[in-house]
Design a protein around this motif. Sequence first.
Motif, PDB file in Angstrom:
ATOM      1  N   ILE A  28       0.855  -1.191   0.000  1.00  0.00           N
ATOM      2  CA  ILE A  28       0.000   0.000   0.000  1.00  0.00           C
ATOM      3  C   ILE A  28       0.894   1.245   0.000  1.00  0.00           C
ATOM      4  N   PRO A  29       1.128   1.852  -1.161  1.00  0.00           N
ATOM      5  CA  PRO A  29       1.968   3.061  -1.202  1.00  0.00           C
ATOM      6  C   PRO A  29       1.176   4.316  -0.839  1.00  0.00           C
ATOM      7  N   GLU A  30       1.877   5.291  -0.280  1.00  0.00           N
ATOM      8  CA  GLU A  30       1.243   6.590  -0.050  1.00  0.00           C
ATOM      9  C   GLU A  30       0.780   7.162  -1.384  1.00  0.00           C
ATOM     10  N   GLY A  31      -0.396   7.774  -1.367  1.00  0.00           N
ATOM     11  CA  GLY A  31      -0.955   8.366  -2.575  1.00  0.00           C
ATOM     12  C   GLY A  31      -1.885   7.446  -3.335  1.00  0.00           C
ATOM     13  N   GLN A  32      -1.893   6.160  -2.995  1.00  0.00           N
ATOM     14  CA  GLN A  32      -2.749   5.217  -3.721  1.00  0.00           C
ATOM     15  C   GLN A  32      -4.214   5.445  -3.379  1.00  0.00           C
ATOM     16  N   VAL A  33      -5.083   5.333  -4.383  1.00  0.00           N
ATOM     17  CA  VAL A  33      -6.526   5.366  -4.158  1.00  0.00           C
ATOM     18  C   VAL A  33      -6.967   3.960  -3.766  1.00  0.00           C
ATOM     19  N   ILE A  34      -7.692   3.852  -2.648  1.00  0.00           N
ATOM     20  CA  ILE A  34      -8.122   2.573  -2.093  1.00  0.00           C
ATOM     21  C   ILE A  34      -9.644   2.496  -2.156  1.00  0.00           C
ATOM     22  N   GLN A  35     -10.152   1.395  -2.648  1.00  0.00           N
ATOM     23  CA  GLN A  35     -11.594   1.222  -2.775  1.00  0.00           C
ATOM     24  C   GLN A  35     -12.211   0.762  -1.449  1.00  0.00           C
ATOM     25  N   THR A  36     -13.487   1.010  -1.273  1.00  0.00           N
ATOM     26  CA  THR A  36     -14.217   0.498  -0.117  1.00  0.00           C
ATOM     27  C   THR A  36     -14.115  -1.021  -0.083  1.00  0.00           C
ATOM     28  N   GLY A  37     -13.776  -1.561   1.066  1.00  0.00           N
ATOM     29  CA  GLY A  37     -13.697  -3.005   1.235  1.00  0.00           C
ATOM     30  C   GLY A  37     -12.405  -3.637   0.756  1.00  0.00           C
ATOM     31  N   GLN A  38     -11.510  -2.863   0.164  1.00  0.00           N
ATOM     32  CA  GLN A  38     -10.242  -3.418  -0.321  1.00  0.00           C
ATOM     33  C   GLN A  38      -9.368  -3.848   0.859  1.00  0.00           C
ATOM     34  N   ARG A  39      -8.704  -4.980   0.714  1.00  0.00           N
ATOM     35  CA  ARG A  39      -7.782  -5.431   1.752  1.00  0.00           C
ATOM     36  C   ARG A  39      -6.554  -4.515   1.787  1.00  0.00           C
ATOM     37  N   ILE A  40      -6.251  -3.999   2.986  1.00  0.00           N
ATOM     38  CA  ILE A  40      -5.144  -3.048   3.113  1.00  0.00           C
ATOM     39  C   ILE A  40      -4.061  -3.533   4.068  1.00  0.00           C
ATOM     40  N   GLY A  41      -4.224  -4.707   4.640  1.00  0.00           N
ATOM     41  CA  GLY A  41      -3.219  -5.226   5.558  1.00  0.00           C
ATOM     42  C   GLY A  41      -3.785  -6.380   6.351  1.00  0.00           C
ATOM     43  N   ARG A  42      -3.006  -6.793   7.378  1.00  0.00           N
ATOM     44  CA  ARG A  42      -3.434  -7.898   8.221  1.00  0.00           C
ATOM     45  C   ARG A  42      -3.250  -7.558   9.701  1.00  0.00           C
ATOM     46  N   ILE A  43      -4.079  -8.177  10.532  1.00  0.00           N
ATOM     47  CA  ILE A  43      -3.996  -7.999  11.980  1.00  0.00           C
ATOM     48  C   ILE A  43      -2.632  -8.465  12.468  1.00  0.00           C
ATOM     49  N   GLY A  44      -1.981  -7.610  13.235  1.00  0.00           N
ATOM     50  CA  GLY A  44      -0.677  -7.948  13.777  1.00  0.00           C
ATOM     51  C   GLY A  44      -0.557  -7.528  15.225  1.00  0.00           C
ATOM     52  N   MET A  45       0.697  -7.408  15.677  1.00  0.00           N
ATOM     53  CA  MET A  45       0.979  -6.983  17.050  1.00  0.00           C
ATOM     54  C   MET A  45       2.137  -5.996  17.062  1.00  0.00           C
ATOM     55  N   THR A  46       2.226  -5.154  16.047  1.00  0.00           N
ATOM     56  CA  THR A  46       3.295  -4.166  16.008  1.00  0.00           C
ATOM     57  C   THR A  46       2.935  -2.966  16.885  1.00  0.00           C
ATOM     58  N   GLY A  47       3.947  -2.253  17.327  1.00  0.00           N
ATOM     59  CA  GLY A  47       3.713  -1.101  18.197  1.00  0.00           C
ATOM     60  C   GLY A  47       3.399  -1.543  19.613  1.00  0.00           C
ATOM     61  N   ARG A  48       2.649  -0.719  20.346  1.00  0.00           N
ATOM     62  CA  ARG A  48       2.322  -0.997  21.739  1.00  0.00           C
ATOM     63  C   ARG A  48       0.980  -1.722  21.805  1.00  0.00           C
ATOM     64  N   THR A  49       1.035  -3.018  22.042  1.00  0.00           N
ATOM     65  CA  THR A  49      -0.190  -3.808  22.080  1.00  0.00           C
ATOM     66  C   THR A  49       0.031  -5.049  22.926  1.00  0.00           C
ATOM     67  N   THR A  50      -1.044  -5.570  23.512  1.00  0.00           N
ATOM     68  CA  THR A  50      -0.953  -6.771  24.336  1.00  0.00           C
ATOM     69  C   THR A  50      -1.547  -7.990  23.653  1.00  0.00           C
ATOM     70  N   GLY A  51      -2.058  -7.828  22.457  1.00  0.00           N
ATOM     71  CA  GLY A  51      -2.638  -8.955  21.733  1.00  0.00           C
ATOM     72  C   GLY A  51      -3.000  -8.535  20.329  1.00  0.00           C
ATOM     73  N   PRO A  52      -3.266  -9.495  19.445  1.00  0.00           N
ATOM     74  CA  PRO A  52      -3.584  -9.150  18.057  1.00  0.00           C
ATOM     75  C   PRO A  52      -4.928  -8.444  17.938  1.00  0.00           C
ATOM     76  N   HIS A  53      -4.909  -7.258  17.385  1.00  0.00           N
ATOM     77  CA  HIS A  53      -6.146  -6.507  17.167  1.00  0.00           C
ATOM     78  C   HIS A  53      -5.860  -5.346  16.211  1.00  0.00           C
ATOM     79  N   LEU A  54      -6.922  -4.771  15.703  1.00  0.00           N
ATOM     80  CA  LEU A  54      -6.844  -3.519  14.954  1.00  0.00           C
ATOM     81  C   LEU A  54      -7.261  -2.386  15.860  1.00  0.00           C
ATOM     82  N   HIS A  55      -6.405  -1.381  16.002  1.00  0.00           N
ATOM     83  CA  HIS A  55      -6.835  -0.116  16.600  1.00  0.00           C
ATOM     84  C   HIS A  55      -7.308   0.741  15.435  1.00  0.00           C
ATOM     85  N   TRP A  56      -8.591   1.058  15.428  1.00  0.00           N
ATOM     86  CA  TRP A  56      -9.203   1.802  14.328  1.00  0.00           C
ATOM     87  C   TRP A  56      -9.619   3.174  14.839  1.00  0.00           C
ATOM     88  N   GLY A  57      -8.928   4.201  14.378  1.00  0.00           N
ATOM     89  CA  GLY A  57      -9.239   5.565  14.783  1.00  0.00           C
ATOM     90  C   GLY A  57      -9.899   6.328  13.653  1.00  0.00           C
TER      91      GLY A  57
END
Length: 200
Positions: free
Chosen positions: A145-174
């Motif tokens: 997913i490059p910066e500047g790319q147009v992304i469609q509704t529902g398009q897969r943009i990544g996978r659930i991981g545990m990077t950054g500050r987290t205690t378990g696999p989840h998406l933080h969605w802001g």
Amino acid sequence: MERSLRRWGKYGWAGLAIGIALTLGASRQTVEAQSVEVAYASLWQSASFPVENFQAYTGRFGEPRPNGRGGTRPHLGLDIAAPEGSYIRNWWGGRVIEVSDDSACGTSVVIASGSYIHIYCHMMGRVELINGQRAMVDRAGGVVIPEGQVIQTGQRIGRIGMTGRTTGPHLHWGMRYNEQWIDPGAILQAMYSSQSISRR
């Protein structure tokens, strides 16, 4: 928008629909003349839930969280748990305005959709330079997913991981609307109602 949603939300689903529509610029007379079904369908019918293999909501918007200095700060997003490696889908069509992997948010993608900015954190992968352009790269998941790319509704943009500050696999969605943090849970409630009505 958050204040408006709280004010209208006390009237239940109908109030929430009217509050969202008014906040997005419709006149009070127009909205109140329409049915709740029309208000919901016109606003949220085409939006996508952001996580495959959903398990639970593990962190709500506004909950107090430690700030690292002995105090607390409000949680500015919704935490959605799913098995590690589950795909994350774009909530609404837009353009990627930032990818990052060097903060508490972990590997993240930020997308602008009109007045909305939606942020996806703790993803698998990392940021790489591809032909001089920053991109979020998860090769094992087949996602770039490059910066500047147009992304469609529902398009897969990544996978659930545990990077950054987290205690378990989840998406933080802001989510921000007109630069103000808002509750993604209120948006999901409106989407669910809209899509349920459209299936009748």
